[in-house]
Scaffold this motif. Structure first.
Motif, PDB file in Angstrom:
ATOM      1  N   THR A   1       0.861  -1.178   0.000  1.00 51.82           N
ATOM      2  CA  THR A   1       0.000   0.000   0.000  1.00 51.82           C
ATOM      3  C   THR A   1       0.900   1.231   0.000  1.00 51.82           C
ATOM      4  O   THR A   1       1.812   1.323   0.812  1.00 51.82           O
ATOM      5  N   PRO A   2       0.657   2.148  -0.948  1.00 51.48           N
ATOM      6  CA  PRO A   2       1.498   3.347  -0.984  1.00 51.48           C
ATOM      7  C   PRO A   2       1.401   4.081   0.358  1.00 51.48           C
ATOM      8  O   PRO A   2       0.333   4.171   0.941  1.00 51.48           O
ATOM      9  N   THR A   3       2.511   4.552   0.823  1.00 52.61           N
ATOM     10  CA  THR A   3       2.464   5.388   2.026  1.00 52.61           C
ATOM     11  C   THR A   3       2.994   6.757   1.660  1.00 52.61           C
ATOM     12  O   THR A   3       4.188   7.015   1.715  1.00 52.61           O
ATOM     13  N   ARG A   4       2.069   7.581   1.237  1.00 51.20           N
ATOM     14  CA  ARG A   4       2.424   8.912   0.758  1.00 51.20           C
ATOM     15  C   ARG A   4       1.906   9.912   1.783  1.00 51.20           C
ATOM     16  O   ARG A   4       0.782   9.761   2.281  1.00 51.20           O
ATOM     17  N   ALA A   5       2.691  10.884   2.105  1.00 51.07           N
ATOM     18  CA  ALA A   5       2.204  11.923   3.007  1.00 51.07           C
ATOM     19  C   ALA A   5       1.154  12.735   2.256  1.00 51.07           C
ATOM     20  O   ALA A   5       1.361  13.131   1.106  1.00 51.07           O
ATOM     21  N   LEU A   6      -0.001  12.937   2.893  1.00 52.56           N
ATOM     22  CA  LEU A   6      -1.063  13.693   2.233  1.00 52.56           C
ATOM     23  C   LEU A   6      -0.779  15.179   2.323  1.00 52.56           C
ATOM     24  O   LEU A   6      -0.273  15.670   3.342  1.00 52.56           O
ATOM     25  N   THR A   7      -1.119  15.884   1.258  1.00 55.76           N
ATOM     26  CA  THR A   7      -0.988  17.346   1.313  1.00 55.76           C
ATOM     27  C   THR A   7      -2.321  17.955   0.915  1.00 55.76           C
ATOM     28  O   THR A   7      -3.075  17.376   0.150  1.00 55.76           O
ATOM     29  N   ALA A   8      -2.567  19.112   1.480  1.00 55.70           N
ATOM     30  CA  ALA A   8      -3.803  19.826   1.154  1.00 55.70           C
ATOM     31  C   ALA A   8      -3.479  20.973   0.215  1.00 55.70           C
ATOM     32  O   ALA A   8      -2.452  21.648   0.389  1.00 55.70           O
ATOM     33  N   PRO A   9      -4.330  21.218  -0.781  1.00 59.92           N
ATOM     34  CA  PRO A   9      -4.137  22.424  -1.598  1.00 59.92           C
ATOM     35  C   PRO A   9      -4.422  23.641  -0.728  1.00 59.92           C
ATOM     36  O   PRO A   9      -5.064  23.516   0.321  1.00 59.92           O
ATOM     37  N   PRO A  10      -3.949  24.817  -1.140  1.00 61.94           N
ATOM     38  CA  PRO A  10      -4.218  26.010  -0.316  1.00 61.94           C
ATOM     39  C   PRO A  10      -5.723  26.257  -0.183  1.00 61.94           C
ATOM     40  O   PRO A  10      -6.478  25.957  -1.105  1.00 61.94           O
ATOM     41  N   SER A  11      -6.138  26.755   0.962  1.00 60.53           N
ATOM     42  CA  SER A  11      -7.547  27.102   1.160  1.00 60.53           C
ATOM     43  C   SER A  11      -7.922  28.264   0.255  1.00 60.53           C
ATOM     44  O   SER A  11      -7.159  29.220   0.107  1.00 60.53           O
ATOM     45  N   GLU A  12      -9.082  28.179  -0.359  1.00 61.70           N
ATOM     46  CA  GLU A  12      -9.535  29.300  -1.199  1.00 61.70           C
ATOM     47  C   GLU A  12     -10.603  30.135  -0.525  1.00 61.70           C
ATOM     48  O   GLU A  12     -11.292  30.913  -1.187  1.00 61.70           O
TER      49      GLU A  12
ATOM     50  N   LEU B   1     -13.854   4.868  -1.769  1.00 60.17           N
ATOM     51  CA  LEU B   1     -13.043   5.835  -2.534  1.00 60.17           C
ATOM     52  C   LEU B   1     -12.371   6.840  -1.608  1.00 60.17           C
ATOM     53  O   LEU B   1     -11.217   7.218  -1.816  1.00 60.17           O
ATOM     54  N   ASP B   2     -13.104   7.293  -0.587  1.00 56.11           N
ATOM     55  CA  ASP B   2     -12.506   8.229   0.376  1.00 56.11           C
ATOM     56  C   ASP B   2     -11.277   7.594   1.034  1.00 56.11           C
ATOM     57  O   ASP B   2     -10.217   8.225   1.149  1.00 56.11           O
ATOM     58  N   LEU B   3     -11.433   6.360   1.464  1.00 56.03           N
ATOM     59  CA  LEU B   3     -10.337   5.689   2.162  1.00 56.03           C
ATOM     60  C   LEU B   3      -9.158   5.437   1.222  1.00 56.03           C
ATOM     61  O   LEU B   3      -8.000   5.599   1.607  1.00 56.03           O
ATOM     62  N   LEU B   4      -9.487   5.052  -0.005  1.00 60.50           N
ATOM     63  CA  LEU B   4      -8.454   4.816  -0.998  1.00 60.50           C
ATOM     64  C   LEU B   4      -7.562   6.056  -1.127  1.00 60.50           C
ATOM     65  O   LEU B   4      -6.328   5.981  -1.118  1.00 60.50           O
ATOM     66  N   LYS B   5      -8.223   7.212  -1.204  1.00 60.61           N
ATOM     67  CA  LYS B   5      -7.474   8.465  -1.361  1.00 60.61           C
ATOM     68  C   LYS B   5      -6.622   8.742  -0.134  1.00 60.61           C
ATOM     69  O   LYS B   5      -5.492   9.204  -0.249  1.00 60.61           O
ATOM     70  N   HIS B   6      -7.166   8.446   1.025  1.00 60.02           N
ATOM     71  CA  HIS B   6      -6.387   8.688   2.242  1.00 60.02           C
ATOM     72  C   HIS B   6      -5.243   7.697   2.389  1.00 60.02           C
ATOM     73  O   HIS B   6      -4.299   7.944   3.130  1.00 60.02           O
ATOM     74  N   LYS B   7      -5.346   6.577   1.691  1.00 59.23           N
ATOM     75  CA  LYS B   7      -4.252   5.609   1.723  1.00 59.23           C
ATOM     76  C   LYS B   7      -3.260   5.888   0.597  1.00 59.23           C
ATOM     77  O   LYS B   7      -2.375   5.073   0.324  1.00 59.23           O
ATOM     78  N   GLY B   8      -3.431   7.021  -0.069  1.00 52.05           N
ATOM     79  CA  GLY B   8      -2.431   7.455  -1.047  1.00 52.05           C
ATOM     80  C   GLY B   8      -2.748   7.058  -2.476  1.00 52.05           C
ATOM     81  O   GLY B   8      -1.930   7.266  -3.375  1.00 52.05           O
ATOM     82  N   ILE B   9      -3.921   6.484  -2.695  1.00 52.81           N
ATOM     83  CA  ILE B   9      -4.299   6.144  -4.068  1.00 52.81           C
ATOM     84  C   ILE B   9      -5.348   7.148  -4.507  1.00 52.81           C
ATOM     85  O   ILE B   9      -6.507   7.088  -4.118  1.00 52.81           O
TER      86      ILE B   9
END
Lengths: 531, 531
Positions: A39-50, A85-93
């Motif tokens: 499972t990819p272990t990628r640090a999540l980043t947030a785009p800047p708040s608009e 899908l939400d979890l997938l994204k949080h797991k780096g996919i």
């Protein structure tokens, strides 16, 4: 306040996985063709708040600057709910859908003020309770999250009428703790119990594991208070009424699209003093489901009534570990059970007399079943909230795991089960990968029952989102015309395309008209519920 | 067809009175100051129909010329329902509201076609089932009556799911007769049973005398089909759903203002094989209502559960005739009952075992009551549909007699009962005329109960309509904030002014928005439901 905010920041999607036992993993490899997956272990980043400075200022003026959060941690913590899908994204996919800000109003009046301000500012708002939606109901890209965590009060208890009024952000375990002081219980225990909120239950027409006894959440709602961009709205002055259509049932299930539920008055019951859970096994789905139908139509259902099909029963037994499973299988075969279908029954009562009378009425109608007694019932009870944790563990092991649920009338139940099973199996079979598709009746009614499906298959390496989408589409299309698109998971984003088939174009027009009158600027939870 | 049409012409308001027994009349004179009154016997006349030739032609094209009736008999036969004011007018006091025509469509498609045509013609339409509305729900001056009498078919029975689909115009006794062939029953038995229709039950959120056991009518509705000026609308594919708000509960109770219900799919049950009705007496309202609360909250209500207050119990006993009443009174006094409150309980079961188990659970919670056994229960059962006939007889004897009902939570019940009693008593006391105001709990829930009031007083010679209106207004104002404006009589014209207080201005806006989307020309049942 610092501690409190820290607590509020606890992400809904925090990985809850336990280690999968080695025998379970081995079994999965044999059954589904699962290989080893990193499972990819990628640090999540947030785009800047608009969020505009103006909006921030206005909102801070209402809830206080400390309750308008735009930092990455706060926003990532509310980036989606608990759908696959939400979890997938949080797991780096894939990339999580990150909100622009998190607003934490203190009370119902602040919620109304926030909505009015956002309507004026044309800022879209996604209400957020426990964040446990599995249908995309809290995705908030390009919107602000209105987090109800601070609306955490028990407002009133009416012990004579057996009613309790909670603010919407109260989590289920806290509600039960507060009610227990009065010797009362709500009895609403869905799998999301540990995190979900009273407001979320109402907004999504939740049903709990004991809903055969305690009723669905909408049956418990006696009154609601909803903040809308047009002001505060209260409903519910009596246990029943003929004063026109039941508008409460329009608020319940509105999924944040009409307004934000801020308070709910619920029917409560005496805390049970004795409980008994036990397991039985039927030979085959037909006999099992006929037995549950008999119980429902004779109105002698246990409070918990849950019938697993052969596949789900097999998985349950297999996961207890190899040796025990074999002994169980031998025991059942000796008693003529070829296709074991497990029925879990649970009674919650005030005293042994009540329990004995009710249990006797149930069991005397289940002559054909092999009773496996309390250990099976207690095992189910022990693991009743494990679903989310197991899903996390399975996903980490490279498995695509999804649940979906529907309901229909008894005469259509077997047809619906076959149709969905076939659809899921076909959509998820690819190469050497074979899905396990299993099903149970989780809720029984006089006229029909729900079906809850779980599908497990090795995750597609290329385009796992598409793997999911194809299966979801196939299942939803199989349900169309045969059952409801959701028995207790709600509509969210995932089921919105199928709503018109169920409620008609006129039904969709009615929902739009109601939304338009309560939320004329259309700022509330866009893309959810209404197709 | 001629016979059929004759039958259809049977007026809803036909005088049903039986002769009042002399001891009852004597008692009324003593208690209320009633004198001798001549009821005017004036031949009713209908104003000329104002249906245009064009409209007649268009409608005849849809339903056939023989099913567009404009003769006086047909129109007078649907001039109002069974409210006090409607009956007063039919008895020659005041002028009945006479429709311009009576349209008799043959099936749901014709209903839709009629509505579309009327929307185009700007002809207002009042749906009409059994014509038993007691709140002005079918008044149709300046409109056409859409009579559902020809929609009289049992469409389908699903014995496995225990569901039956009826066309809306099927009368309750006919529905029961058709279901009995399958060994099934609906179990919905309101006082209007003999004449009311399945569609009317759904349109008004009816509750029956056995609703503690069988549920309110909205609890039984599993699916609805409604004709609207914008087309046909069907809802209901499962016993329960989380697919958004429950729009069925928006159709149920819509009182013909959103569309015309043409078919209803209802949950049915096995026809009971054993029945038992019996009577008990409590000492005072407090003890009686506490006992009913206990039964409801322990979920061991009898199917029929009806508690009369001291006044209603006194009237019941008095009307059994002088000698019996005295003996009963002596018997009860000897057992410590100073303020007798009668509780009627009725069980309907599949076998004696079920009846015995359920009855034991109920009765062991009623230790303080004096059991009067089956005669009292059977007497209630024998007279259960007599209300309308007695009302006719009383009105012919010069009595103003009205019933009204409400519901609230248990903690508010005594307060609400006092408030309405006081309001009615004050409004109806004038000179030597004293009202009798009596009350019973007709339906009990875990969280509250309904209150059903009957008021009897000599009719005012000058302006009897105003006598009624003052009392009605006083009662409705007393209910405001304490309970619902109607527990099972619906809104109609009479309760419309009080709806906003119950559902809020936003609630009224929602109703208007829904009406606007389904009935954009506003032709459907104007003045009813929506204030």
């Amino acid at each position: 306040m610092a501690n409190r905010t820290d607590q509020l920041l606890r992400a809904a999607w925090t990985d809850q996985s336990a280690e999968l036992p080695s025998h379970a993993l081995r079994w999965l490899r044999e059954e589904t063709g699962l290989g080893h997956v990193e499972t990819p272990t990628r640090a999540l980043t947030a785009p800047p708040s608009e969020l505009s400075d103006k909006a921030r200022e206005v909102l801070a003026g209402i809830v206080g600057a400390g309750n308008v959060l735009t930092d990455d941690a706060a926003r990532l913590g509310r980036a989606g709910g608990l759908s696959y899908l939400d979890l997938l994204k949080h797991k780096g996919i894939g990339t999580p859908e990150v909100p622009d800000a998190v607003i934490l109003p203190a009370d119902p009046d602040q919620v109304t003020a926030v909505l009015k301000a956002c309507a004026e500012l044309k800022v879209t708002v996604v209400p957020f309770g426990g964040g446990t939606s599995v249908v995309g109901g809290v995705r908030a890209e390009g919107a602000v999250i209105l987090d109800l965590a601070r609306l955490d009060r028990l407002v009133a208890v009416d012990q004579v009428s057996r009613l309790a009024t909670f603010q919407a952000g109260v989590r289920a375990p806290d509600a039960e703790r507060e009610l227990a002081v009065y010797g009362l219980t709500l009895g609403h225990v869905p799998q999301s119990f540990e995190r979900a909120t009273i407001g979320g239950f109402a907004a999504t027409r939740s049903a709990g594991q004991a809903s055969s006894g305690y009723g669905r959440f909408e049956d418990m709602v006696e009154g609601v208070r909803m903040a809308t961009p047009r002001g505060d709205w209260r409903l519910g002055v009596a246990p029943a009424s003929a004063a026109g259509p039941d508008l409460k049932q329009l608020v319940v299930g509105s999924e944040g699209a009409f307004g934000v539920i801020t308070e709910v008055t619920v029917r409560v019951r005496l805390l049970p003093k004795v409980r008994r859970y036990e397991g039985l096994v039927f030979d085959g789905w037909e006999k099992g489901s006929e037995a549950v139908r008999k119980l429902a139509q004779d109105r002698v259902l246990a409070d918990v009534t849950r019938l697993s099909d052969v596949d789900e029963t097999g998985v349950s037994f297999a996961l207890t570990g190899g040796l025990k499973a074999k002994a169980l299988s031998t025991y059942l075969k000796a008693r003529g059970i070829k296709e074991p279908c497990m029925l879990i029954l649970g009674w919650e009562a005030q005293d042994n007399h009540e329990l004995t009378v009710r249990r006797a009425e149930t069991l005397r109608r289940l002559k054909g079943a092999v009773r496996l007694g309390r250990p099976l019932g207690e095992a189910w009870k022990h693991g009743r909230f494990n679903g989310p944790r197991q899903r996390d563990a399975l996903m980490n092991a490279g498995v695509c795991v999804e649940t979906l649920e529907t309901a229909t009338h008894w005469s259509q139940l077997t047809k619906l089960r076959s149709a969905v099973r076939t659809a899921l199996t076909n959509a998820l079979t690819e190469g050497s990968n074979k899905p396990i598709v299993m099903c149970h009746i989780s809720h029984a009614y006089e006229t029909g029952a729900s079906l809850y499906f779980t599908a497990i298959v090795p995750r597609a390496v290329r385009d796992p989102e598409n793997q999911w989408r194809q299966a979801k589409t196939a299942a939803c299309e199989a349900i169309e015309g045969l059952g409801t698109i959701s028995h207790h998971h709600a509509v969210g984003i995932d089921h919105a395309p199928y709503l018109a088939a169920e409620i008609g174009d006129l039904g969709v027009d009615v929902l739009k008209a109601v939304k338009n009158v309560l939320d004329p600027e259309g700022i509330l939870n866009p893309g959810k519920l209404i197709p």
